[in-house]
Design an enzyme around this catalytic site. Structure first.
Site, PDB file in Angstrom:
ATOM      1  N   HIS A 160       8.809  -5.118  -4.525  1.00 36.09           N
ATOM      2  CA  HIS A 160       8.615  -5.805  -3.347  1.00 36.09           C
ATOM      3  C   HIS A 160       9.238  -7.375  -3.607  1.00 36.09           C
ATOM      4  O   HIS A 160       8.659  -8.479  -3.097  1.00 36.09           O
ATOM      5  CB  HIS A 160       7.288  -6.050  -3.076  1.00 36.09           C
ATOM      6  CG  HIS A 160       6.645  -4.576  -2.559  1.00 36.09           C
ATOM      7  ND1 HIS A 160       7.489  -3.575  -1.797  1.00 36.09           N
ATOM      8  CD2 HIS A 160       5.459  -3.990  -2.520  1.00 36.09           C
ATOM      9  CE1 HIS A 160       6.623  -2.392  -1.674  1.00 36.09           C
ATOM     10  NE2 HIS A 160       5.713  -2.713  -2.008  1.00 36.09           N
ATOM     11  N   ASP A 202       2.474   8.085  -2.827  1.00 34.56           N
ATOM     12  CA  ASP A 202       3.205   6.608  -2.924  1.00 34.56           C
ATOM     13  C   ASP A 202       4.642   6.959  -3.007  1.00 34.56           C
ATOM     14  O   ASP A 202       5.156   6.824  -4.314  1.00 34.56           O
ATOM     15  CB  ASP A 202       2.523   5.933  -4.108  1.00 34.56           C
ATOM     16  CG  ASP A 202       3.152   4.527  -4.256  1.00 34.56           C
ATOM     17  OD1 ASP A 202       3.872   4.085  -3.290  1.00 34.56           O
ATOM     18  OD2 ASP A 202       2.608   3.346  -4.937  1.00 34.56           O
ATOM     19  N   GLU A 235       5.799   2.190   5.404  1.00 36.39           N
ATOM     20  CA  GLU A 235       6.799   1.195   5.273  1.00 36.39           C
ATOM     21  C   GLU A 235       8.200   1.800   5.540  1.00 36.39           C
ATOM     22  O   GLU A 235       8.748   2.577   4.825  1.00 36.39           O
ATOM     23  CB  GLU A 235       6.760   0.621   3.862  1.00 36.39           C
ATOM     24  CG  GLU A 235       5.373   0.177   3.594  1.00 36.39           C
ATOM     25  CD  GLU A 235       5.100   0.135   1.753  1.00 36.39           C
ATOM     26  OE1 GLU A 235       6.001  -0.460   1.044  1.00 36.39           O
ATOM     27  OE2 GLU A 235       4.038   0.925   1.548  1.00 36.39           O
ATOM     28  N   HIS A 282       4.227  -4.592   5.360  1.00 35.86           N
ATOM     29  CA  HIS A 282       3.141  -3.828   4.560  1.00 35.86           C
ATOM     30  C   HIS A 282       2.048  -3.881   5.144  1.00 35.86           C
ATOM     31  O   HIS A 282       1.000  -4.101   4.532  1.00 35.86           O
ATOM     32  CB  HIS A 282       3.234  -4.466   3.139  1.00 35.86           C
ATOM     33  CG  HIS A 282       2.921  -3.604   1.927  1.00 35.86           C
ATOM     34  ND1 HIS A 282       1.690  -2.915   1.952  1.00 35.86           N
ATOM     35  CD2 HIS A 282       3.696  -3.306   0.993  1.00 35.86           C
ATOM     36  CE1 HIS A 282       1.723  -2.258   0.689  1.00 35.86           C
ATOM     37  NE2 HIS A 282       3.080  -2.285   0.322  1.00 35.86           N
ATOM     38  N   ARG A 313      10.573  -0.524  -5.374  1.00 29.40           N
ATOM     39  CA  ARG A 313      10.923  -0.981  -6.706  1.00 29.40           C
ATOM     40  C   ARG A 313      12.456  -0.750  -6.877  1.00 29.40           C
ATOM     41  O   ARG A 313      13.166  -0.037  -6.357  1.00 29.40           O
ATOM     42  CB  ARG A 313      10.142   0.029  -7.564  1.00 29.40           C
ATOM     43  CG  ARG A 313       8.813  -0.015  -7.393  1.00 29.40           C
ATOM     44  CD  ARG A 313       8.145   0.867  -8.474  1.00 29.40           C
ATOM     45  NE  ARG A 313       6.595   0.496  -8.438  1.00 29.40           N
ATOM     46  CZ  ARG A 313       5.723   0.896  -7.643  1.00 29.40           C
ATOM     47  NH1 ARG A 313       6.314   1.566  -6.418  1.00 29.40           N
ATOM     48  NH2 ARG A 313       4.504   0.628  -7.610  1.00 29.40           N
TER      49      ARG A 313
END
Ligand code: BGC
Length: 348
Positions: free
Chosen positions: A102, A248, A314, A176, A77
């Site tokens: 993304h 996350d 990632e 991803h 982000r």
């Protein structure tokens, strides 16, 4: 092998390439550079596809949460989709609440890449290239991007990213893949054991934008310095987990930026025995525990994907780095070449 996978609404054909080396089988789409399948053996030599994906191009276009895709120009982000570089403010495509995620609404995951196969000694692979026009999704500079997927004779999947720009910009490329080492569609990954070589992570606000703090993992659910089943602390009620509906977050890798890939994370599925080791030159790792999978998608094996049925690891620079001068820089200037490498090694 190259075959037709599907056709986009505008008539563009999407191809699927299949390669195999060292016991790893990889299927890649020209759309998004998507890894549509990645098969590796378990401890008894039985193959399974360990990444989530779809059977049709329509599903990728209509409803993919970035399954297997190349992510750019900026992984994760950027707050309010805006940043200032050399005194000039840039407004990006906003596609995640008030933020840009993304690369914006039409990121690299939704572009058709040129794909060239190659053989180099004992390696086989694909060279993917894409030119992102000046101003695309609001990013400054024409960005020439080349991503090389290599399968080595040991069955490692190596990704080398390279990019150049004609104007100062920011870049943060990643991939991803959603991993389930038991095989896609076999249910939860909560029993997978994960190790991340990071003593700190970047806490976020409720919109998953880093606050700027580098917090210690010690004594928190975020401590993966020793192998731990993902499910063990997943419901620990830490405020950070409430924002994210699980994990996350970006882990601050202890090794920092390195010139050669260094081992940073290991994922192991005790039931199949499959392991994945990740090495990278990047300073960060986003561990996303598949929190937003909600049972509405049906994958390649005909099974429904539910919350926690896969996880993403990632490799990256930190989210929102363009707005955090203290984070490792993501700025790329015309006289520089962006280069980053991540290696995925499989075992059982
Ligand atoms: C992000 C998640 C997001 C997901 C998209 C991850 O990289 O960190 O917040 O929902 O990508 O499916």
């Amino acid at each position: 092998m190259k075959e037709l996978f599907g056709t986009l609404a505008d008539g563009t054909q999407v191809h699927r390439w299949s390669l195999e080396n060292g016991g790893t089988r990889l299927k890649v789409l020209s759309y998004g550079g998507i890894v549509q399948g990645l098969e590796v053996p378990d401890r008894d030599g039985r193959y399974a596809n360990v990444c989530l994906g779809f059977d049709s191009i329509e599903e990728y276009v209509d409803s993919s949460p970035y399954f297997g895709a190349l992510i750019g120009r900026y992984g994760n982000r950027i707050a309010k989709g805006a940043f200032t570089l050399d005194g000039e403010r840039h407004q990006l495509s906003v596609d995640d609440g008030e933020n840009s995620l993304h690369g914006g609404a039409q990121g690299f995951d939704r572009r058709v890449w040129d794909v060239e196969p190659f053989t180099d000694g004992t390696d086989v692979g694909l060279r993917l290239s894409y030119t992102s026009a000046d101003g695309e999704m609001g990013y400054p500079g024409t960005l020439e991007v080349q991503v090389t997927y290599t399968l080595t004779r040991h069955g490692d999947w190596r990704i080398d990213y390279e990019a150049g720009t004609d104007r100062a910009t920011v870049v943060n490329l990643t991939n991803h893949v959603y991993w389930n080492l038991g095989g896609e569609g076999t249910g939860t990954v909560e029993d997978h054991e994960l190790t991340i070589a990071a003593s700190r992570y970047t806490p976020t606000d409720p919109g998953l934008i880093p606050t700027g703090e580098l917090a210690q993992v010690s004594g928190t659910p975020f401590d993966f310095r020793e192998a731990k089943p993902i499910g063990r602390d997943l419901r620990a009620g830490h405020p950070q987990q409430v924002f994210a509906k699980g994990y996350d977050h970006n882990w601050v890798l202890d090794k920092g930026v390195t010139s050669e890939p260094e081992h940073v994370a290991t994922l192991r599925d005790p039931s199949s025995g499959r392991t994945l080791r990740i090495s990278t030159v990047e300073p960060g790792l986003q561990f996303y525990s598949g929190n937003f999978l909600d049972g509405t998608l049906t994958g390649t094996g005909g099974r429904t994907y539910r919350q926690g049925d896969a996880l993403c690891l990632e490799t990256q620079h930190f989210p929102d780095a363009p707005n955090h001068p203290s984070f490792p820089s993501t700025v790329l200037r015309p006289e520089q070449t962006y280069r980053t490498t991540t290696v995925h090694s499989f075992g059982a």
